[in-house]
Design a protein around this motif. Structure first.
Motif, short mmCIF file in Angstrom:
data_model
loop_
_atom_site.label_atom_id
_atom_site.label_comp_id
_atom_site.label_asym_id
_atom_site.label_seq_id
_atom_site.Cartn_x
_atom_site.Cartn_y
_atom_site.Cartn_z
N GLN A 383 -7.85 60.24 -9.06
CA GLN A 383 -9.20 60.61 -10.16
C GLN A 383 -8.49 61.42 -11.30
O GLN A 383 -9.19 61.46 -12.29
CB GLN A 383 -10.13 61.71 -9.25
CG GLN A 383 -10.98 60.87 -8.28
CD GLN A 383 -11.99 59.96 -8.68
OE1 GLN A 383 -12.05 59.92 -10.25
NE2 GLN A 383 -12.85 59.44 -8.19
N THR A 387 -9.23 60.50 -14.88
CA THR A 387 -9.96 61.66 -16.01
C THR A 387 -9.10 61.37 -17.27
O THR A 387 -9.83 61.38 -18.21
CB THR A 387 -9.69 62.99 -15.43
OG1 THR A 387 -10.53 63.05 -14.24
CG2 THR A 387 -10.13 64.08 -16.44
N LYS A 423 -15.16 65.19 -13.65
CA LYS A 423 -14.97 64.75 -12.10
C LYS A 423 -14.63 65.92 -11.17
O LYS A 423 -14.39 65.78 -10.06
CB LYS A 423 -13.86 63.81 -11.93
CG LYS A 423 -14.12 62.43 -12.67
CD LYS A 423 -15.30 61.55 -12.48
CE LYS A 423 -15.61 60.34 -13.38
NZ LYS A 423 -16.90 59.73 -12.85
N GLN A 438 -22.91 64.17 -6.80
CA GLN A 438 -22.08 64.44 -7.97
C GLN A 438 -22.67 64.33 -9.45
O GLN A 438 -23.52 63.64 -9.69
CB GLN A 438 -20.96 63.32 -7.84
CG GLN A 438 -21.40 61.94 -7.91
CD GLN A 438 -20.44 60.92 -7.54
OE1 GLN A 438 -19.34 61.23 -7.39
NE2 GLN A 438 -20.99 59.63 -7.23
N ASP A 485 -16.67 56.44 -19.44
CA ASP A 485 -16.26 56.15 -17.98
C ASP A 485 -16.52 54.91 -17.39
O ASP A 485 -15.85 54.33 -16.66
CB ASP A 485 -17.34 57.44 -17.33
CG ASP A 485 -17.19 57.32 -15.79
OD1 ASP A 485 -16.45 57.87 -15.43
OD2 ASP A 485 -18.14 56.81 -14.96
#
Length: 717
Positions: A383, A387, A423, A438, A485
């Motif tokens: 992640q 990012t 994130k 989230q 994203d």
């Protein structure tokens, strides 16, 4: 010959242990419809027979009206063989014919009943022999057995379980596989039991009511017509899923109205609770007001997901300390039930409060490094890797929007900061417990950390739109981050060949593509699709291959599907998307322009001519340059077309450049007459190569002028 009897209603009920609540509605509908369709196909019921499904936590059932005790006999025509094969020259039956008749249960006595007629299926249209026989209709017992077997076999069962049938089960049933253990089978035609067997059970008229509140046990059903009423009065069970659903909805609304509050609107929760209770009883409960300091999304989610409660909101949509419980029992004094539910929910809310308090002890920024330990995809890294890619893509989008005046330099800095921590909330305890939160928790924690409001909203909104009809990000920072994203996901997964197949789309790429489309079109962003896809590619380095055309095609396919849902015709959509417009924000005005053009009286002739021009140019070797030499315009009709183009094209081009696509196409409508005259009076493929090249150049100029907004040939019939 079967004797026709008066029809009666049929009732079938399968009594089982508690069925999976999320699947109950589909199970009930499937059981009822499959069984009824089979009866209709066998002639035991008609298309006018009403089908009433029943589904409760412990039963699947169906009532079918106007069911016959036996299906009528059917006359069936059997094609035997060509007449020349069935009879000798002397007119005697051949052994082949007699053998065929024997296979149908007939003998030589049937010979006088054979028909000779032309066989339309025969290539030579020769005479063939046909035998008409009467097939007895199925009895209800036979037909229902077949229908019941089909209904059970076709149930959309989430997961089968194996179990040993009860003592007294039918011989041969040592083990049974079904969604849950079955304990009883009812089959009534009017007041009569229909003898059928399934899952080791034999049909009867006894069923069971509510586990705790039935007035008698067992409930002995007297008649198919009285099933629902008798089960309610003697068994304390509302058998109909729809009736329970409506009853719960009414009780929820009534209880909330007394408090001047509104129950949470959640159709899936209402369906699930309907599948959990047999006779619903809505009760009002409370929790301690201090829990309201926790974000209401957390409290609402834990009450709905874990306890199946209905939180109550005030007129402003704020959560209150009151909630509704749908109980499966109706005691004279409900206080014990209320207290029990209040006691159960308290630890859940305390957990949420604990998670919230603990999470706020660390800033989002301090959690970024931990993303290196969270695997995103085996081929695409962690992640944290993701990012950094999103930051790179967001930076490119922001720079493009700064140049066009949509974004400021200050907003660009907020985009980068939001991308860096978007994130981070994945590492919080709250999101670990409730992944659905989230982004939402990221917003709360960003606000607690004192970050700019644009950044906090962007963290929550970068997942939007999450589903069809969902709102878009609320500010420009959120739009850029959401776009980055989704592009990272699409480019990355297409780049490693992880494409959706059929109904399988584990990474929701279709939803991501629709999100990109909606943001580009509804926010009218001055961004070109191919430029965006190319800008995203460098962020991956050597990890992926260029998805190129495949991803662009995927996005345009999703765009076409969305436009069809907006009532545009296939021809209108094809005309606009055939040109692959790079600015998706231009697609809606182009469609409007095409629709307005198609309504003009000149449109049919021009679209047909445009198609003809395109076909002529396709047949030419090499590229035809849109150039015209006035000195080579010999025929009056070609000179007239060139003159009209010289007058109309600048006006159409100017309208196109200022974004007035409707006016651009309407200017072109004035070309109809000179175009018609050209094709009537001018031969394009003349023997003179110079004249031919000039006429092709004239047509290329016309083609380019007519197809800037859309490929008008797609409108031709």
């Amino acid at each position: 010959m079967s004797v026709m009897h008066p029809t009666r209603n049929l009732l079938v009920e399968l009594l089982v242990e508690e069925l999976p609540p999320k699947a109950l509605k589909k199970l009930g509908e499937s059981f009822a419809q499959t069984l009824a369709q089979s009866l209709k196909a066998q002639g035991l019921a008609t298309d006018h027979s009403a089908v009433t499904p029943f589904a409760s936590p412990r039963r699947l059932g169906v009532q079918v009206s106007a069911v016959l005790p036996g299906a009528p006999d059917k006359s069936v025509s059997h094609k035997l063989m060509p007449a020349s094969v069935g009879f000798t020259a002397d007119g005697l039956p051949t052994p082949a014919l007699l053998k065929k008749l024997a296979s149908l249960g007939a003998n030589a006595s049937a010979l006088p009943r054979l028909e000779r007629r032309m066989d339309p299926a025969s290539k030579n249209a020769a005479d063939a022999l046909f035998f008409e026989s009467l097939v007895p209709g199925a009895t209800l017992a036979q037909g229902l057995q077949k229908a019941l077997d089909e209904a059970i076999a076709r149930l959309p069962i989430p997961k089968l379980m194996s179990y040993q049938p009860e003592t007294g089960a039918l011989p041969g049933w040592s083990s049974v596989q079904f969604v849950r253990p079955a304990h009883g089978l009812v089959a009534l035609h009017g007041a009569e039991v229909v003898p059928v067997r399934v899952l080791g059970l034999e049909s009867g008229r006894e069923t069971q009511g509510h586990r705790f509140e039935a007035a008698m046990e067992p409930v002995v059903l007297q008649h198919a017509d009285h099933y629902a009423q008798q089960l309610l009065e003697q068994g304390a069970v509302i058998a109909s899923f729809a009736s329970r659903h409506g009853d719960i909805a009414r009780q929820l609304q009534a209880a909330a109205s007394k408090e001047e509050l509104v129950p949470i609107d959640d159709a899936a929760l209402l369906d699930e609770v309907t599948a959990l209770v047999e006779r619903p009883n809505v009760l009002l409960c409370r929790f301690e007001p201090e829990f309201l300091a926790v974000p209401q999304e957390c409290l609402i989610l834990t009450m709905k997901a874990n306890q199946k409660y209905f939180p109550l909101l005030d007129a402003q949509g704020r959560l209150t300390e009151k909630f509704l419980v749908v109980s499966n029992i109706t005691p004279d004094d409900p206080s014990a039930v209320i207290e029990g539910n209040e006691r159960v929910v308290r630890p859940r809310l305390a957990d949420a409060k604990f998670f919230f308090d603990q999470d706020r002890r660390k800033t989002l920024g301090s959690r970024i490094g931990g993303l290196a330990k969270v695997v995103y995809h085996g081929k695409l890294g962690t992640q944290l890797d993701r990012t950094e890619r999103v930051r790179v893509i967001a930076r490119e989008i922001a720079l493009a929007l700064i140049k066009s005046g949509v974004l400021t330099v200050e907003q660009q800095a907020r985009v980068d900061q939001a991308a860096q921590i978007a994130k981070a909330d994945l590492l919080t305890d709250m999101v670990g417990e409730f992944p659905e939160l989230q982004g939402t928790m990221g917003r709360y924690y960003a606000q607690h950390d004192g970050l700019h409001g644009d950044i906090a909203l962007a963290i929550e909104d970068h997942y939007k739109p999450r589903f069809a009809g969902d709102e878009l990000p609320r500010n420009e920072v959120g739009v850029v981050l959401a776009l980055a994203d989704k592009l990272e996901t699409l480019v990355g997964l297409f780049g490693i060949g992880q494409l959706p197949t059929g109904d399988k789309d584990p990474f929701a790429l279709r939803r991501h593509a629709l999100g990109v489309i909606r943001m580009l079109t509804e926010k009218r962003l001055p961004l070109e699709l191919n430029t965006l896809l190319k800008a995203a590619l460098p962020a991956f380095g050597e990890l992926i291959a260029d998805p190129g055309i495949a991803l662009a095609d995927f996005i345009y396919d999703r765009l076409a599907g969305g436009l069809r849902d907006q009532d545009y015709s296939a021809k209108e959509i094809d005309a606009v998307l055939a040109l692959r417009p790079q600015r998706l924000a231009d697609v809606p005005p182009r469609l409007a322009a095409v629709r307005a053009f198609a309504a003009l009286p000149q449109a049919p002739a021009l679209t047909a001519a445009n198609k003809r021009v395109g076909n002529i140019l396709k047949k030419v070797d090499g590229v035809v340059e849109p150039k015209i030499d006035p000195a080579l315009l010999q025929e009056p009709a070609e000179a007239a077309l060139a003159s009209a183009l010289a007058d109309v094209k600048p006006q159409a081009d100017a309208a196109f450049e200022r974004g007035d696509h409707t006016a651009s196409l309407q200017w072109l409508a004035g070309l109809r007459t000179p175009v018609d005259l050209f094709f009537d009076q001018v031969m394009v493929n003349t023997d003179d190569p110079a004249l031919r090249a000039n006429r092709l150049g004239l047509l290329a100029t016309l083609h380019a002028a007519m197809n800037r907004v859309a490929d008008l040939s797609k409108l031709a019939t």
